[in-house]
Design a protein around this motif. Structure first.
Motif, PDB file in Angstrom:
ATOM      1  N   HIS A   1       2.851  19.406 -13.525  1.00  0.00           N
ATOM      2  CA  HIS A   1       1.546  19.557 -12.903  1.00  0.00           C
ATOM      3  C   HIS A   1       0.866  18.193 -12.740  1.00  0.00           C
ATOM      4  CE1 HIS A   1      -2.756  20.687 -12.718  1.00  0.00           C
ATOM      5  NE2 HIS A   1      -2.307  21.763 -12.066  1.00  0.00           N
ATOM      6  N   ALA A   2       0.899  17.397 -13.812  1.00  0.00           N
ATOM      7  CA  ALA A   2       0.275  16.065 -13.753  1.00  0.00           C
ATOM      8  C   ALA A   2       0.973  15.182 -12.728  1.00  0.00           C
ATOM      9  CB  ALA A   2       0.324  15.410 -15.139  1.00  0.00           C
ATOM     10  N   MET A   3       2.306  15.247 -12.690  1.00  0.00           N
ATOM     11  CA  MET A   3       3.070  14.421 -11.756  1.00  0.00           C
ATOM     12  C   MET A   3       2.743  14.774 -10.309  1.00  0.00           C
ATOM     13  SD  MET A   3       5.375  12.541 -13.585  1.00  0.00           S
ATOM     14  CE  MET A   3       3.792  12.062 -14.188  1.00  0.00           C
ATOM     15  N   ALA A   4       2.622  16.094 -10.037  1.00  0.00           N
ATOM     16  CA  ALA A   4       2.344  16.541  -8.671  1.00  0.00           C
ATOM     17  C   ALA A   4       0.909  16.192  -8.275  1.00  0.00           C
ATOM     18  CB  ALA A   4       2.565  18.051  -8.569  1.00  0.00           C
ATOM     19  N   ARG A   5      -0.029  16.463  -9.169  1.00  0.00           N
ATOM     20  CA  ARG A   5      -1.439  16.236  -8.863  1.00  0.00           C
ATOM     21  C   ARG A   5      -1.710  14.759  -8.621  1.00  0.00           C
ATOM     22  NH1 ARG A   5      -4.485  18.074 -13.702  1.00  0.00           N
ATOM     23  NH2 ARG A   5      -3.541  16.117 -14.340  1.00  0.00           N
ATOM     24  N   ASN A   6      -1.014  13.886  -9.360  1.00  0.00           N
ATOM     25  CA  ASN A   6      -1.288  12.461  -9.235  1.00  0.00           C
ATOM     26  C   ASN A   6      -0.339  11.748  -8.278  1.00  0.00           C
ATOM     27  OD1 ASN A   6      -3.388  12.681 -11.143  1.00  0.00           O
ATOM     28  ND2 ASN A   6      -1.869  12.633 -12.791  1.00  0.00           N
ATOM     29  N   GLY A   7       0.453  12.513  -7.539  1.00  0.00           N
ATOM     30  CA  GLY A   7       1.272  11.920  -6.485  1.00  0.00           C
ATOM     31  C   GLY A   7       2.315  10.927  -6.966  1.00  0.00           C
ATOM     32  N   LEU A   8       3.054  11.295  -8.009  1.00  0.00           N
ATOM     33  CA  LEU A   8       4.070  10.385  -8.535  1.00  0.00           C
ATOM     34  C   LEU A   8       5.070   9.964  -7.461  1.00  0.00           C
ATOM     35  CD1 LEU A   8       5.705   8.948 -10.753  1.00  0.00           C
ATOM     36  CD2 LEU A   8       6.809  11.126 -11.240  1.00  0.00           C
ATOM     37  N   ARG A   9       5.594  10.941  -6.741  1.00  0.00           N
ATOM     38  CA  ARG A   9       6.623  10.643  -5.750  1.00  0.00           C
ATOM     39  C   ARG A   9       6.130   9.644  -4.705  1.00  0.00           C
ATOM     40  NH1 ARG A   9       9.449  15.553  -2.542  1.00  0.00           N
ATOM     41  NH2 ARG A   9      10.184  14.462  -0.697  1.00  0.00           N
ATOM     42  N   GLU A  10       4.913   9.859  -4.215  1.00  0.00           N
ATOM     43  CA  GLU A  10       4.359   8.962  -3.198  1.00  0.00           C
ATOM     44  C   GLU A  10       4.134   7.560  -3.781  1.00  0.00           C
ATOM     45  OE1 GLU A  10       3.178  11.984  -3.980  1.00  0.00           O
ATOM     46  OE2 GLU A  10       3.912  13.072  -2.219  1.00  0.00           O
ATOM     47  N   LYS A  11       3.670   7.509  -5.039  1.00  0.00           N
ATOM     48  CA  LYS A  11       3.427   6.209  -5.675  1.00  0.00           C
ATOM     49  C   LYS A  11       4.736   5.426  -5.795  1.00  0.00           C
ATOM     50  CE  LYS A  11      -0.804   6.561  -8.411  1.00  0.00           C
ATOM     51  NZ  LYS A  11      -1.333   7.904  -8.104  1.00  0.00           N
ATOM     52  N   ILE A  12       5.782   6.104  -6.228  1.00  0.00           N
ATOM     53  CA  ILE A  12       7.070   5.415  -6.372  1.00  0.00           C
ATOM     54  C   ILE A  12       7.561   4.942  -5.011  1.00  0.00           C
ATOM     55  CG2 ILE A  12       9.508   5.698  -6.987  1.00  0.00           C
ATOM     56  CD1 ILE A  12       8.709   7.572  -9.174  1.00  0.00           C
ATOM     57  N   GLU A  13       7.474   5.819  -4.020  1.00  0.00           N
ATOM     58  CA  GLU A  13       7.949   5.457  -2.682  1.00  0.00           C
ATOM     59  C   GLU A  13       7.207   4.234  -2.149  1.00  0.00           C
ATOM     60  OE1 GLU A  13       7.691   9.016  -0.353  1.00  0.00           O
ATOM     61  OE2 GLU A  13       9.686   9.698  -0.968  1.00  0.00           O
ATOM     62  N   ALA A  14       5.878   4.235  -2.310  1.00  0.00           N
ATOM     63  CA  ALA A  14       5.074   3.116  -1.797  1.00  0.00           C
ATOM     64  C   ALA A  14       5.421   1.824  -2.522  1.00  0.00           C
ATOM     65  CB  ALA A  14       3.587   3.438  -1.942  1.00  0.00           C
ATOM     66  N   ASP A  15       5.560   1.899  -3.853  1.00  0.00           N
ATOM     67  CA  ASP A  15       5.894   0.692  -4.632  1.00  0.00           C
ATOM     68  C   ASP A  15       7.233   0.110  -4.210  1.00  0.00           C
ATOM     69  OD1 ASP A  15       3.618   1.131  -6.026  1.00  0.00           O
ATOM     70  OD2 ASP A  15       4.547   1.156  -8.010  1.00  0.00           O
ATOM     71  N   LEU A  16       8.229   0.987  -4.089  1.00  0.00           N
ATOM     72  CA  LEU A  16       9.561   0.503  -3.739  1.00  0.00           C
ATOM     73  C   LEU A  16       9.563  -0.087  -2.347  1.00  0.00           C
ATOM     74  CD1 LEU A  16      11.807   3.374  -5.170  1.00  0.00           C
ATOM     75  CD2 LEU A  16      11.603   1.053  -6.059  1.00  0.00           C
ATOM     76  N   LYS A  17       8.847   0.570  -1.423  1.00  0.00           N
ATOM     77  CA  LYS A  17       8.811   0.102  -0.046  1.00  0.00           C
ATOM     78  C   LYS A  17       8.197  -1.295   0.026  1.00  0.00           C
ATOM     79  CE  LYS A  17       7.483   1.865   4.450  1.00  0.00           C
ATOM     80  NZ  LYS A  17       6.693   2.907   5.141  1.00  0.00           N
ATOM     81  N   SER A  18       7.045  -1.484  -0.620  1.00  0.00           N
ATOM     82  CA  SER A  18       6.380  -2.782  -0.526  1.00  0.00           C
ATOM     83  C   SER A  18       7.228  -3.847  -1.227  1.00  0.00           C
ATOM     84  CB  SER A  18       4.974  -2.726  -1.093  1.00  0.00           C
ATOM     85  OG  SER A  18       5.003  -2.774  -2.492  1.00  0.00           O
ATOM     86  N   PHE A  19       7.917  -3.448  -2.309  1.00  0.00           N
ATOM     87  CA  PHE A  19       8.764  -4.412  -3.004  1.00  0.00           C
ATOM     88  C   PHE A  19       9.913  -4.863  -2.114  1.00  0.00           C
ATOM     89  CE2 PHE A  19      12.694  -4.997  -5.487  1.00  0.00           C
ATOM     90  CZ  PHE A  19      12.374  -6.171  -6.134  1.00  0.00           C
ATOM     91  N   TYR A  20      10.616  -3.908  -1.520  1.00  0.00           N
ATOM     92  CA  TYR A  20      11.787  -4.289  -0.730  1.00  0.00           C
ATOM     93  C   TYR A  20      11.396  -4.996   0.563  1.00  0.00           C
ATOM     94  CZ  TYR A  20      15.072  -2.449  -4.008  1.00  0.00           C
ATOM     95  OH  TYR A  20      15.822  -2.274  -5.132  1.00  0.00           O
TER      96      TYR A  20
END
Lengths: 344, 344
Positions: A309-328
């Motif tokens: 519930h916490a992971m979904a509400r706080n957008g874990l997947r989107e956060k990881i995707e954005a971090d990886l994208k900006s890094f690469y």
């Protein structure tokens, strides 16, 4: 259908989690004979759930290859993961066979762009609050690039879960000096030190005893060591619990003291309760999957659902995707800036 | 001269150990200005000791290469190790710099025949009594042959220390199934299973939580994982100790209970006392060297000396040598029995 106790405990856990977060909606997959009686007995849970019957269930002792062969496209485990792929669900939670769950999750969801291997992240209770430790057993060994990926994914998870802006990250090693440890760890450490990343605050090497201290928000290691460390800590906690019980029942005075201090012992037991930190989060896939301990009870399942519930509400997947994208993006920009002559 | 507190604590530890084992004789190496005042103040210790002045002492932060350059042949650390080589001493005990001690021990004593790398063995308190865990940090990584060597050396140490005929041995892994783990571990496991050895009773793979349970007498792992596991367990014990203290001081009732149960808490503290398991034993060299924690007190030093006394009295070095010799003899005999045609 997973776990040592099957649907009875899984659904009892869902009912507890639903009371704590009434906005949760469940998409349930399993054998109707075994699931529906429990669901019918709980109108609230029933109203919050959609149920899909599945003929096939993965057994706790199926090998990953066997599970894929027999359970792909049709087993309850596969379909729960698929619901994340189709965005019918935000997170898949399973108490089933870890190897099969990881194999199916990899096959169905695929790894995120630029990520070679997924990791399993565990919540680790520390003297300073919870930390995140990864990888605790998805794969054995990790090269420097994978350790860097784990650092970013763990950082994103800490932001989603703890709400800190730039979580502190450490690489697990056998000493804090730069010359110590395996080549991969030293290389990852050098990179993280020289290349400040916006999403994490890299703090260098940490040692085994830093896990319990909570020296950093995120501890990064490869899966073999992480798994051994996790189980060693669990074993040590049980061992000390056994010593404590033995000491408190040895004399009448100790027993009397125990009775007076009972509420303090209950707080301690609560603090050490392994069910509270239940739930290994699969990171690096195009979707979040959470593995609950198979042997846990309804409270443990509820803790894994709370985490989902916490992971979904706080957008874990989107956060990881954005971090990886900006890094690469940044890595490729930096590479583009190197004059041609340097590459010869 | 080693350790965080120098000669005062080391000599106080020797005095405690001497009371427990009056047959102990000490050969002491150090700076006379710092050692003699303590020795003069203790006639009993003085009578049991021979003292050699050394101009040079290895510092706790010297790098191994630096220590070898500056301290070879003349430092107190070197000369203590050399006393084992010349058989003036049975065991060398030091609370000094671990890296320097290992480098000097390797250089001075050399590894035993057929042994490529030494290991550090730790005594691990478990629910079933003490176990031995090795390697806890001498080297990073170990191939199958080294893991087999560690199994035999750990077995010999268990026989010398616990007096069991055929100690049980397990390989630390992330699962008990034969297909799990690193290639080196699976290969070592296959060999140990198929080749029964007289000195050990191989029980297969064990996991991190088996360490605290004491599932086997000897747990074998490579140095990186072993070091992380050891420090993780120490950290977890401290963490739970802190939880317990906090819980017991939170309310008046808890405090009253604590007072009643004080002797039980003292037994618990005694049981969890890290000083009792002090002493990492260097195995695989032509002589026994024991490393005490640098930060320990006189009781910790005494525990390391007790361990040295037990190792010497029970002939650890001879047991290891005999085990390795018979093993390598057997391996070469078996190799000789393979018909030439099989090798083509």
């Amino acid at each position: 259908m997973g776990g040592d106790h099957g649907p009875a405990v899984v659904l009892a856990g869902a009912a507890i989690a639903l009371k704590r977060h009434p906005d949760t909606r469940f998409v349930l997959f399993g054998e109707s004979d075994l699931v529906l009686p429990h669901l019918d007995a709980d109108p609230e849970l029933s109203a919050a759930s959609t149920f899909h019957h599945c003929d096939v269930s993965i057994r706790m002792d199926d090998k990953p290859s066997q599970a894929l062969r027999q359970g792909r496209y049709k087993s309850s485990m596969w379909r729960a993961i698929e619901a994340v792929k189709t965005r019918e669900a935000d997170v898949a939670v399973s108490a089933g066979n870890t190897g099969a769950l990881m194999a199916m999750a990899k096959f169905c969801l695929r790894t995120m762009a630029n990520i070679e291997r997924p990791a399993i992240a565990a919540i680790w209770p520390t003297l300073r609050g919870d930390s995140i430790v990864l990888d605790v057993g998805a794969t054995i060994g990790a090269d420097a690039q994978q350790l860097i990926d784990f650092s970013m994914m763990g950082g994103a998870m800490a932001r989603a879960l703890f709400g800190v802006e730039r979580p502190t990250v450490g690489l697990l090693n056998i000493g804090v000096e730069e010359v110590k440890g395996q080549d991969e760890i030293r290389e990852a450490g050098r990179f993280l030190k020289e290349t400040p990343l916006s999403g994490i605050d890299y703090r260098g090497f940490v040692e085994g005893d830093d896990l319990g201290k909570g020296t950093v928000d995120v501890v990064v290691t490869e899966g073999f060591t992480g798994n051994i460390a996790l189980k060693t800590a669990e074993g040590t906690a049980k061992q000390i619990g056994a010593y404590l019980r033995a000491a408190m029942s040895q004399t009448w005075l100790a027993k009397a003291g125990y009775i007076l201090a009972r509420s303090a012992f209950e707080r301690l037991r609560d603090k050490m309760d392994p069910r509270k930190a239940n739930g290994g989060v699969f990171l690096g896939l195009n979707g979040i999957v959470i593995k609950s301990h198979g042997g846990t009870d309804a409270e443990g399942i509820a803790a894994a659902i709370d985490l989902a519930h916490a992971m979904a509400r706080n957008g874990l997947r989107e956060k990881i995707e954005a971090d990886l994208k900006s890094f690469y993006l940044r890595v490729s920009e930096e590479a583009a800036e190197i004059p041609e002559s340097n590459l010869q």
